[in-house]
Design a protein around this motif. Sequence first.
Motif, mmCIF file in Angstrom:
data_model
loop_
_atom_site.group_PDB
_atom_site.id
_atom_site.type_symbol
_atom_site.label_atom_id
_atom_site.label_comp_id
_atom_site.label_asym_id
_atom_site.label_seq_id
_atom_site.Cartn_x
_atom_site.Cartn_y
_atom_site.Cartn_z
ATOM 1 N N GLU A 102 3.958 1.286 -1.280
ATOM 2 C CA GLU A 102 4.937 1.073 -2.351
ATOM 3 C C GLU A 102 6.353 0.880 -1.808
ATOM 4 N N ASP A 145 0.815 -1.217 0.000
ATOM 5 C CA ASP A 145 0.000 0.000 0.000
ATOM 6 C C ASP A 145 0.850 1.270 0.000
ATOM 7 N N GLY A 162 1.091 12.164 -1.096
ATOM 8 C CA GLY A 162 0.452 11.227 -2.016
ATOM 9 C C GLY A 162 -0.108 10.020 -1.285
ATOM 10 N N GLU A 163 0.646 9.532 -0.287
ATOM 11 C CA GLU A 163 0.177 8.396 0.506
ATOM 12 C C GLU A 163 -1.070 8.767 1.314
ATOM 13 N N ASP A 198 -3.292 11.060 0.636
ATOM 14 C CA ASP A 198 -4.412 11.183 -0.290
ATOM 15 C C ASP A 198 -4.936 9.810 -0.703
ATOM 16 N N TYR A 199 -4.019 8.884 -0.952
ATOM 17 C CA TYR A 199 -4.399 7.516 -1.330
ATOM 18 C C TYR A 199 -5.169 6.833 -0.195
ATOM 19 N N LEU A 200 -4.671 6.959 1.023
ATOM 20 C CA LEU A 200 -5.329 6.316 2.163
ATOM 21 C C LEU A 200 -6.740 6.856 2.362
ATOM 22 N N ARG A 239 7.199 6.313 5.257
ATOM 23 C CA ARG A 239 6.284 5.373 4.610
ATOM 24 C C ARG A 239 6.257 4.040 5.349
ATOM 25 N N LYS A 255 -8.734 8.664 -0.006
ATOM 26 C CA LYS A 255 -9.644 8.541 -1.152
ATOM 27 C C LYS A 255 -9.830 7.096 -1.621
ATOM 28 N N LYS A 256 -8.786 6.305 -1.586
ATOM 29 C CA LYS A 256 -8.860 4.941 -2.111
ATOM 30 C C LYS A 256 -9.155 3.896 -1.032
ATOM 31 N N LYS A 257 -8.619 4.127 0.164
ATOM 32 C CA LYS A 257 -8.823 3.152 1.243
ATOM 33 C C LYS A 257 -9.967 3.536 2.169
#
Length: 279
Positions: free
Chosen positions: A133, A131, A185-186, A188-190, A152, A192-194
Amino acid sequence: MSENIVSLKNVSYSYTDYDGAETRVLKNINLSIKKGEYVVILGHNGSGKSTLCKLLNRIIIPSDGDVVCFGINTRDESKELELRKNVQMVFQNPDNQLVEAIVEEDVAFGPSNLGIKNPELRNIVDKSLEDVEMSKYALKAPHELSGGQKQRIAIAGVLAIKPKLIIFDEATAMLDPIGRKEILGEIDYLNKKKGITVVNVTHHMKEATLASRVIVLDDGEIKLDGSPREVFSNLEKITSFGLDVPQSLELYFNLKSRGFKFSNDTKVPLNPQEFLELI
């Protein structure tokens, strides 16, 4: 409408100095956070930002009032483990959060202490590294990594516990611009995507523009609370609290004060692209 997962009612917090003097850090805070929100908390040093965050997962207990997270009152010591499973923090210095000599062992630390065994533990570690990367660094030593990579890994360790709310307490403060961009970026990913609810404490105005909601603290009180555009439109108030505004917005207000007429003056700009759209 999303449900409230965090609720603070009439919350104050005070600490006692070495000389016995009491200092009130937070004053009568009333605040709710909804599931799936991306909240940024701004404020100058000493405004109460980190104290507020520490109340959310029971690192500290309020002096007055109640903090309820996921239906758990943080005063209930018997529910501390359940609360910590739902609410996790990523701190400013990743070196203070990394506890093992090998990356994958560090990520496994949290879930293994919750009693999770292989093969489930192995799957959790692999997925958490994926998750963020960082899978190819699984067998590296944390001290061999850059600041952004360490952060990260710290995030992967938090993800391994599968929290519903992650608090980033100035998690980009010690990073260079590249590392900061990676962590944003992480985040935002967590979110919006998670679907993980995010609270991000920061001094960087650019980070605030990425959120769905901005809260400004000053002298232990909530002074502003709204969307980034709503909050940053209050230029005089923001600057009176010792804070900056995004550069695009600062340029916009400076030009307007000098009589410049924008051809498409429909909204205050939060980034360079929005600024160009006004010209």
